[in-house]
Design a protein around this motif. Structure first.
Motif, mmCIF file in Angstrom:
data_model
loop_
_atom_site.group_PDB
_atom_site.id
_atom_site.type_symbol
_atom_site.label_atom_id
_atom_site.label_comp_id
_atom_site.label_asym_id
_atom_site.label_seq_id
_atom_site.Cartn_x
_atom_site.Cartn_y
_atom_site.Cartn_z
ATOM 1 N N UNK A 1 0.828 -1.208 0.000
ATOM 2 C CA UNK A 1 0.000 0.000 0.000
ATOM 3 C C UNK A 1 0.861 1.257 0.000
ATOM 4 N N UNK A 2 1.883 1.265 0.833
ATOM 5 C CA UNK A 2 2.717 2.453 0.960
ATOM 6 C C UNK A 2 3.623 2.660 -0.242
ATOM 7 N N UNK A 3 3.747 1.637 -1.100
ATOM 8 C CA UNK A 3 4.533 1.773 -2.318
ATOM 9 C C UNK A 3 3.679 2.164 -3.512
ATOM 10 N N UNK A 4 2.373 2.196 -3.344
ATOM 11 C CA UNK A 4 1.493 2.328 -4.509
ATOM 12 C C UNK A 4 1.835 3.478 -5.448
ATOM 13 N N UNK A 5 1.974 4.706 -4.964
ATOM 14 C CA UNK A 5 2.234 5.801 -5.907
ATOM 15 C C UNK A 5 3.474 5.579 -6.753
ATOM 16 N N UNK B 1 -3.516 -1.224 -8.942
ATOM 17 C CA UNK B 1 -3.725 -0.481 -7.694
ATOM 18 C C UNK B 1 -3.319 -1.294 -6.467
ATOM 19 N N UNK B 2 -3.781 -2.532 -6.385
ATOM 20 C CA UNK B 2 -3.500 -3.359 -5.209
ATOM 21 C C UNK B 2 -2.242 -4.201 -5.383
ATOM 22 N N UNK B 3 -1.832 -4.447 -6.616
ATOM 23 C CA UNK B 3 -0.642 -5.248 -6.868
ATOM 24 C C UNK B 3 -0.980 -6.626 -7.412
ATOM 25 N N UNK B 4 -0.085 -7.186 -8.212
ATOM 26 C CA UNK B 4 -0.343 -8.454 -8.868
ATOM 27 C C UNK B 4 -0.419 -9.624 -7.899
ATOM 28 N N UNK B 5 0.154 -9.470 -6.706
ATOM 29 C CA UNK B 5 0.112 -10.563 -5.736
ATOM 30 C C UNK B 5 -1.074 -10.455 -4.781
#
Length: 235
Positions: free
Chosen positions: A123-127, A189-193
């Motif tokens: 989440x904190x890496x999203x941007x 947005x949420x990530x592939x994993x």
């Protein structure tokens, strides 16, 4: 757990009335470099969220007194921090998904603390993680999306979005002629994993439509593409 008055971007508030579970989650978070605050009730959670301004709140749905739903509603009146809801029963997921409380993600108990920490870190890496190239600003009718400033205006009035809501809108607006599937939005947005119910996307689309005053029956900004997913409207 930490109790510093000045928090950093890496501060996480864990809210659960099961102290052993809260301490276990907190230990894993601290081992991963996070500063951790802990609360065991809703009123204190709202107070700490307001006073300490955590980057992420991990929030149990079944709190005594003020439950997690109401805590999330109250937090959303003053903070756009990431919120991960914890739920003890699978059948509560349907209830949670149907509520416009502004949570960003949810995890069903029992869960792996390592997986939860990985979700928080993601989440904190999203941007920085979103793979799509964005323009500086895009206008869709009366809607303006400022990608650089992460701001949205409707008829020149600011629209307050959560980080996840902005990310979903940003992906759609980045390629307005393209229909994105739920899975594609999840990946961006949420990530592939990310593992969970992909209809969580629908919840955030619903939040966006409400905040953008967009009628789902006659949308200006976010269109549903049957059997595919969503795309930007023309405004």
């Amino acid at each position: 757990m930490s109790s510093a008055t000045a928090v950093e971007e890496s501060t996480v508030l864990v809210v659960d009335d099961e102290k052993p579970l809260a301490d276990l989650v907190g230990t894993y978070l601290e081992q991963d470099g996070f500063s951790v605050l802990v609360s065991d009730n809703g009123q204190d959670a709202v107070y700490q969220a307001r006073e300490q301004n955590p980057a992420v709140v991990i929030l149990d749905l079944g709190l005594p007194g003020i439950d997690g739903v109401e805590v999330c509603r109250q937090i959303r009146t003053f903070s756009d921090c990431y919120v991960v809801m914890l739920t003890a029963r699978v059948d509560e997921v349907d209830r949670l998904i149907g509520l416009a409380v502004g949570a960003d993600d949810y995890v069903v108990k029992p869960f792996s603390p390592r997986e939860l920490v990985a979700r928080v870190r993601a989440m904190l890496r999203r941007p920085r993680r979103l793979s799509i190239s964005y323009p500086s600003v895009i206008d869709v009718g009366e809607l303006r999306v400022d990608f650089t400033g992460r701001e949205v205006q409707l008829s020149e009035a600011p629209v307050q979005l959560t980080p996840t809501e902005f990310d979903v809108l940003a992906v759609l607006a980045s390629d307005p002629n393209r229909a994105f599937s739920r899975r594609e939005l999840i990946n961006e947005v949420w990530g592939q994993d990310w593992i969970g119910d992909e209809h969580l996307v629908d919840v955030h689309i619903g939040h966006l439509r409400r905040k953008l005053q967009d009628d789902p029956a006659d949308p200006r900004f976010i269109r549903t593409v049957r059997a595919v997913g969503y795309k930007m409207g023309t405004g």
